[in-house]
Design an enzyme around this catalytic site. Structure first.
Site, mmCIF file in Angstrom:
data_model
loop_
_atom_site.group_PDB
_atom_site.id
_atom_site.type_symbol
_atom_site.label_atom_id
_atom_site.label_comp_id
_atom_site.label_asym_id
_atom_site.label_seq_id
_atom_site.Cartn_x
_atom_site.Cartn_y
_atom_site.Cartn_z
ATOM 1 N N ASP A 1 0.847 -1.206 0.000
ATOM 2 C CA ASP A 1 0.000 0.000 0.000
ATOM 3 C C ASP A 1 0.878 1.249 0.000
ATOM 4 O O ASP A 1 1.671 1.463 0.915
ATOM 5 C CB ASP A 1 -0.866 -0.016 1.269
ATOM 6 C CG ASP A 1 -1.827 1.160 1.322
ATOM 7 O OD1 ASP A 1 -2.985 0.984 0.899
ATOM 8 O OD2 ASP A 1 -1.415 2.253 1.768
ATOM 9 N N TYR B 1 2.933 9.939 -0.283
ATOM 10 C CA TYR B 1 4.062 9.418 0.501
ATOM 11 C C TYR B 1 5.402 9.731 -0.177
ATOM 12 O O TYR B 1 6.450 9.613 0.466
ATOM 13 C CB TYR B 1 3.978 7.903 0.719
ATOM 14 C CG TYR B 1 2.719 7.379 1.373
ATOM 15 C CD1 TYR B 1 1.834 8.224 2.035
ATOM 16 C CD2 TYR B 1 2.417 6.012 1.335
ATOM 17 C CE1 TYR B 1 0.680 7.723 2.621
ATOM 18 C CE2 TYR B 1 1.269 5.516 1.930
ATOM 19 C CZ TYR B 1 0.400 6.373 2.558
ATOM 20 O OH TYR B 1 -0.742 5.865 3.124
ATOM 21 N N LYS C 1 -2.868 5.975 -3.985
ATOM 22 C CA LYS C 1 -3.946 6.917 -3.644
ATOM 23 C C LYS C 1 -3.738 8.263 -4.322
ATOM 24 O O LYS C 1 -2.593 8.727 -4.445
ATOM 25 C CB LYS C 1 -4.000 7.124 -2.114
ATOM 26 C CG LYS C 1 -3.954 5.829 -1.332
ATOM 27 C CD LYS C 1 -4.100 6.016 0.142
ATOM 28 C CE LYS C 1 -3.747 4.722 0.867
ATOM 29 N NZ LYS C 1 -2.302 4.500 1.067
ATOM 30 N N HIS D 1 -7.525 9.755 -1.437
ATOM 31 C CA HIS D 1 -6.763 9.654 -0.189
ATOM 32 C C HIS D 1 -7.528 10.209 1.020
ATOM 33 O O HIS D 1 -7.387 9.708 2.136
ATOM 34 C CB HIS D 1 -5.416 10.377 -0.338
ATOM 35 C CG HIS D 1 -4.369 9.883 0.601
ATOM 36 N ND1 HIS D 1 -3.041 9.816 0.273
ATOM 37 C CD2 HIS D 1 -4.443 9.419 1.869
ATOM 38 C CE1 HIS D 1 -2.354 9.328 1.303
ATOM 39 N NE2 HIS D 1 -3.177 9.082 2.269
#
Ligand code: A2P
Length: 275
Positions: free
Chosen positions: A48, A53, A78, A111
């Site tokens: 994931d 990120y 996401k 997200h």
């Protein structure tokens, strides 16, 4: 079959490994690369990540270098939380695929219902526009399932009312101590699978006395109690670690927590996270 190869089936028939490897807060570059490489070596088959990120390229490289069959690894990413329109969603998705070096995603999520720097803002129309773009990607086969993250019941109702596809997943913060009954019940009613991020409350759950006591009783570690609890609730825990021994520990959860003990754990209400 160990816990890493067991699957749930989403409402569209797609199988998803019950435990995923989370990569939030794992630094881009070598940290992310090494962590995902180790996780795949340990046997995780569900990774994931997210545009936000900043580690998609490293995650993708580790997946590529593991030389597994593409269909044997379940990959989620996401959409950035501030992207709330159709065209930018399509463009962001292509960017994510390019950085990951993949030609399809298994799961793509909105997200958050609002931009992270404007939490609580009403973005109902934007969420519908973004989800409609995801529906297009889904119909084209570029993503096998679509969903949302951090969505409340009202945020979910907005999508159900204005879009054709019931989200396959809602990924939320979920751990022993955090009450999610309302959104969990709603998701169950609509066959929306819940994924649990921060299953260890970012590590802070591990020294909670109620969890430590339960760990002693079951002769497991506190982390294993946290992860098993989320499996007993029918959710997909997404533990993360940069250490191989902990990755193994977090996956070694083939045991059952009794109904009475689940009640005790459910009754515990305390969010120990510090931001
Ligand atoms: P590390 O990466 O140094 O192993 P969450 O999954 O809830 O976000 O929690 C992640 C945090 O918990 C990280 O700081 C991680 O540290 C730590 N962690 C992960 N697994 C374990 C474990 N089995 N025992 C102790 N700490 C763990």
């Amino acid at each position: 079959m160990n816990e890493l190869t067991k699957t749930y089936t989403m409402h569209n028939g797609l199988k998803i490994p019950k435990i995923g490897f989370g990569t939030w807060q794992i630094k881009p570059g070598d940290d992310a690369y090494q962590s995902v490489a180790k996780a795949l070596k340990v046997g995780y088959r569900h990774i994931d990540t997210a545009q936000n990120y900043g580690n998609e390229a490293a995650v993708g490289q580790a997946i590529k270098d593991a030389k597994l069959k593409r269909e044997d690894v379940f990959v989620t990413s996401k959409l950035e939380s501030f992207i709330k329109n159709y065209d930018d969603t399509i463009e962001a998705f292509e960017g994510t695929l390019n950085r990951l070096g993949l030609d399809y995603l298994d799961l793509y999520l909105i997200h958050a219902p609002w931009p992270w720097d404007d939490m609580g803002k009403n973005c109902d129309a934007g969420n519908v526009a973004a989800f409609k773009a995801m529906e297009k990607l889904y119909k084209e086969g570029k993503v096998k399932a679509i969903g949302v993250s951090n969505f409340s019941v009202n945020d979910l109702k907005n999508i159900l009312e204005h879009c054709d596809t019931v989200p396959h997943v809602n990924q939320i913060a979920y751990f022993i101590g955090l009450d999610n009954d309302e959104v969990h019940d709603f998701c169950d009613k609509h066959n929306i699978l819940i994924e649990s991020y921060s299953p260890l409350a970012i590590g802070h759950a591990l020294d909670q006395p109620v969890i430590k006591d339960m760990a002693k009783k079951y002769q497991k570690t506190p982390a294993q109690i946290c992860i098993r609890y989320l499996l007993e609730l029918g959710t997909v825990p997404l533990p993360k670690s940069t250490h191989e021994t902990r990755m193994k520990e977090n996956a070694d959860v083939d045991f059952t927590i009794s109904e009475d003990d689940m009640r005790i754990l459910k009754a515990f209400k305390h969010d120990p996270r510090q931001f």
